[in-house]
Write a protein that holds these residues in place. Structure first.
Motif, PDB file in Angstrom:
ATOM      1  N   PHE A  48       0.869  -1.172   0.000  1.00 43.52           N
ATOM      2  CA  PHE A  48       0.000   0.000   0.000  1.00 43.52           C
ATOM      3  C   PHE A  48       0.907   1.223   0.000  1.00 43.52           C
ATOM      4  O   PHE A  48       1.759   1.366   0.875  1.00 43.52           O
ATOM      5  CB  PHE A  48      -0.907   0.015   1.242  1.00 43.52           C
ATOM      6  N   ALA A  53      -4.338   5.219   0.516  1.00 40.25           N
ATOM      7  CA  ALA A  53      -4.502   3.791   0.186  1.00 40.25           C
ATOM      8  C   ALA A  53      -4.502   2.941   1.445  1.00 40.25           C
ATOM      9  O   ALA A  53      -5.299   2.001   1.572  1.00 40.25           O
ATOM     10  CB  ALA A  53      -3.395   3.339  -0.757  1.00 40.25           C
ATOM     11  N   LYS A  56      -7.842   3.194   3.379  1.00 40.58           N
ATOM     12  CA  LYS A  56      -8.890   2.342   2.807  1.00 40.58           C
ATOM     13  C   LYS A  56      -8.702   0.894   3.234  1.00 40.58           C
ATOM     14  O   LYS A  56      -9.673   0.189   3.521  1.00 40.58           O
ATOM     15  CB  LYS A  56      -8.898   2.455   1.282  1.00 40.58           C
ATOM     16  N   HIS A  57      -7.456   0.459   3.281  1.00 38.62           N
ATOM     17  CA  HIS A  57      -7.176  -0.905   3.730  1.00 38.62           C
ATOM     18  C   HIS A  57      -7.560  -1.081   5.201  1.00 38.62           C
ATOM     19  O   HIS A  57      -8.198  -2.079   5.562  1.00 38.62           O
ATOM     20  CB  HIS A  57      -5.700  -1.236   3.517  1.00 38.62           C
TER      21      HIS A  57
END
Length: 144
Positions: A48, A53, A56-57
């Motif tokens: 990531f 990003a 979101k994970h």
């Protein structure tokens, strides 16, 4: 003396990050990361890049644990200098299933910190699970 003070700063940051995770406070979680973090997580993707990003994970991971979450840091070891530090530990994580039964496993975690504009930020985070090379299956039931 400086090293002890810096190690205490990192230990406090680890504690603050853990509290944010256990509270499910996404803004507090990502406040610990540098904008250009590079993260290697044991779940879903190879890497990531960037805090958006990784946020979101984290959101997806937290959604997998709607019930009581298990997220424990065991035996953290911290090494710190003036502008760089790292912490490695074993992490027990998971949660309760629909039937209330706990499903948790052990992983390894390393976090790398840099002092950016006077504040410590995580610039690299790595979670991994050992695996059986023949089957390719993660070995989350190993214990320390």
């Amino acid at each position: 003396m400086k090293t002890e003070t810096t190690e205490t700063e990192i230990r406090n940051l680890v504690d603050s990050w853990l509290k944010a995770v256990l509270d499910g406070n996404m803004d507090a979680i990502v406040s610990h990361y540098a904008p250009d973090i590079l993260a290697f997580d044991a779940v879903s993707q190879l890497q990531f890049r960037g805090v958006d990003a990784y946020r979101k994970h984290w959101e997806a991971c937290l959604a997998l644990c709607p019930g009581p979450m298990v997220f424990e840091i065991h035996d953290p070891e911290i090494s710190a200098g003036d502008d760089a530090a790292f912490c490695h530990a074993l992490i027990r994580c998971g949660g309760a299933g629909d039937n209330g039964e706990e499903k948790a496993g052990w992983m390894r975690m390393t976090a790398c910190y840099r002092r950016l504009n006077g504040q410590w930020k995580i610039v690299h985070e790595h979670f991994s699970a050992p695996f059986d090379i023949e089957s390719g299956r993660a070995l989350l039931d190993l214990t320390p």
